[in-house]
Design a protein around this motif. Structure first.
Motif, short mmCIF file in Angstrom:
data_model
loop_
_atom_site.label_atom_id
_atom_site.label_comp_id
_atom_site.label_asym_id
_atom_site.label_seq_id
_atom_site.Cartn_x
_atom_site.Cartn_y
_atom_site.Cartn_z
N ASP A 172 -12.09 3.72 0.53
CA ASP A 172 -11.77 2.32 0.85
C ASP A 172 -13.09 1.57 1.05
OD1 ASP A 172 -10.92 -0.08 1.82
OD2 ASP A 172 -9.62 0.73 3.39
N CYS B 134 -13.71 -0.95 4.62
CA CYS B 134 -12.43 -0.47 5.18
C CYS B 134 -12.11 -1.04 6.55
CB CYS B 134 -12.47 1.06 5.27
SG CYS B 134 -13.78 1.66 6.37
N TRP C 56 0.83 -1.22 0.00
CA TRP C 56 0.00 0.00 0.00
C TRP C 56 0.85 1.26 0.00
CZ3 TRP C 56 -4.53 -0.45 -1.88
CH2 TRP C 56 -5.27 -1.60 -1.67
N GLY D 87 -13.83 6.09 4.23
CA GLY D 87 -13.92 4.65 4.46
C GLY D 87 -15.38 4.23 4.54
N ASP E 19 -17.96 1.01 5.31
CA ASP E 19 -18.05 -0.33 5.89
C ASP E 19 -19.46 -0.54 6.42
OD1 ASP E 19 -15.69 -2.47 6.91
OD2 ASP E 19 -17.59 -2.60 8.01
N VAL F 79 -9.40 9.41 -1.88
CA VAL F 79 -9.35 7.94 -1.75
C VAL F 79 -10.60 7.42 -1.05
CG1 VAL F 79 -7.97 5.99 -0.88
CG2 VAL F 79 -6.82 8.15 -1.43
N VAL G 262 -9.95 1.76 -3.23
CA VAL G 262 -9.13 0.64 -2.75
C VAL G 262 -9.99 -0.31 -1.92
CG1 VAL G 262 -6.98 1.99 -2.70
CG2 VAL G 262 -8.42 1.89 -0.65
N SER G 263 -9.51 -1.52 -1.75
CA SER G 263 -10.17 -2.47 -0.86
C SER G 263 -9.16 -3.56 -0.49
CB SER G 263 -11.39 -3.10 -1.55
OG SER G 263 -12.08 -3.92 -0.65
N GLN G 264 -9.20 -3.95 0.76
CA GLN G 264 -8.29 -5.01 1.21
C GLN G 264 -9.11 -6.04 1.98
OE1 GLN G 264 -4.23 -4.42 3.18
NE2 GLN G 264 -5.52 -4.81 4.97
N VAL H 228 -5.90 0.14 5.71
CA VAL H 228 -5.32 0.63 4.45
C VAL H 228 -5.21 2.16 4.48
CG1 VAL H 228 -5.69 0.83 1.95
CG2 VAL H 228 -6.13 -1.34 3.10
N LEU H 229 -6.28 2.80 4.91
CA LEU H 229 -6.27 4.27 4.91
C LEU H 229 -5.21 4.83 5.85
CD1 LEU H 229 -10.10 5.10 4.71
CD2 LEU H 229 -8.40 5.08 2.87
#
Ligand SMILES: C[S@@+](CC[C@H](N)C(=O)[O-])C[C@H]1O[C@@H](n2cnc3c(N)ncnc32)[C@H](O)[C@@H]1O
Length: 332
Positions: free
Chosen positions: A55, A58, A40, A77, A79, A53, A116-118, A63-64
């Motif tokens: 996420d 998140c 990242w 973020g 979620d 950004v 983004v995504s993890q 990640v953030l």
């Protein structure tokens, strides 16, 4: 997406935030993973600091946090868990939070530069929900925007770990160790003639028998001490055995209610952990799943509207087996 899903994740993030259960099943290690941090940091280092950004799924913002540390300030973020977002807000001042499922975000269109995504977007639900989640990413991304996703793979080390944990969870459940420990503790709290006789001897024998398969599993690890620190489920099993032993041998120091509540709590944790392992195995994507998804997106928008790079994998500790998919795309 059900409310139960949100509730289960809330419980998980609440547990992590309050550090329950002797610190046993609360660390997944994602935040401290060196490869993920490196990955990242490289992604964000290639972007200008004004990048907006978002996420998807998140969690608590692992990640953030990397972006924040590099000086990015327009961070959002999303979620399904309020609790996760609360924890993220405490860690990243100024990050925007959106509590919504990934497939129905309610976010503004074309508002972000980088999505983004993890280990997140694949928790959308079934394949149709995943498709909808990708459509949400596409809709909310501006033209010229990028997508970077780390996702569970069906054929990798994390999946192997999940399947091994599920086997060990079943071993503990089927052994009946927790129920036997409860019975022994209750008997010890009863008048002494009940704890002197044959029946009590039999009960303790049965308890030893139930502990045996768990101890054998733990002993089968050559480097137990090192494994204990790395493997969260092994820490849980140790915590269970050691604390049960302590409760029983020092039963006079503990109230029956407290002890029985503790055993019930351990059962609940085991069940919740099983649920998480199952949801992880269900969320994992095969390369075929990703190809199907790309095809559906191409059919929806036309092949040139979402430009996917070659599918890659991320590896942990030079392991030959992959840990995750790396999915990259842009919206030209
Ligand atoms: C394995 S955690 C990963 C969290 C975070 N991305 C990280 O890497 O630390 C999965 C996250 O997905 C969230 N989640 C599960 N189902 C979701 C859904 N349908 N929509 C949005 N978030 C969801 C959970 O609350 C949880 O925070």
């Amino acid at each position: 997406m059900t409310n139960t899903n949100a509730k289960n994740w809330d419980n998980y993030w609440q547990g992590r935030a309050s550090q329950q259960s002797g610190n046993a099943l609360i660390e997944v290690g994602i935040e401290r993973n060196h490869e993920l941090k490196k990955f990242w940091t490289k992604v964000f280092s290639n972007e200008v600091k004004s990048t907006k950004v978002i996420d998807f799924a998140c969690g608590a913002g692992s990640v953030l946090e990397h972006a924040n540390n590099l000086g990015f300030s327009d961070l959002s973020g999303l979620d399904v868990s309020e609790k996760a977002l609360e924890v993220m807000s405490q860690k990243i001042a100024g990050a925007k939070t959106i509590c919504a499922p990934v497939n129905l975000t309610g976010l503004e269109s074309e508002a972000y530069d980088l999505a983004v995504s993890q280990f997140g977007i694949e928790y959308a639900g079934d394949k149709d929900s995943l498709f909808k989640a990708f459509k949400e990413i596409y809709r909310t991304l501006r033209f010229g925007g990028k997508i970077v996703i780390i996702a569970h793979t069906t054929d990798g080390v994390i999946m192997e770990g999940c399947l091994a944990s599920l086997k060990q969870i079943n071993l503990i459940k089927e052994s009946g160790f927790i129920e036997r420990s409860q019975q022994v503790f209750t008997a010890l709290k009863e008048p002494s003639e009940k704890t002197n006789g044959e029946a009590f001897y039999e009960l303790t024998q049965k308890l030893n028998d139930t502990a045996q398969p768990i101890m054998e599993w733990l002993k089968s690890y050559p480097e137990l001490e090192a494994e204990k620190t790395k493997n969260e489920f092994m820490r849980f099993a140790y915590h269970l055995l050691e604390s049960s032993h302590r409760l029983i041998t020092h039963h006079t120091n503990y109230s029956e209610t407290d002890a029985l509540n503790w055993f019930e709590g351990m059962k609940e944790e085991l069940e919740a952990y099983k649920g998480r392992m199952l949801s992880m195995t269900k969320a994992a994507l095969s390369s075929q799943d990703i190809s199907d998804l790309k095809e559906k997106l191409a059919a929806e928008y036309g092949p040139s509207k979402l430009d996917f790079e070659e599918l890659k994998t991320l590896h942990f500790n030079s392991n030959t087996k992959p840990a995750a998919w790396v999915i990259r795309a842009s919206k030209p």
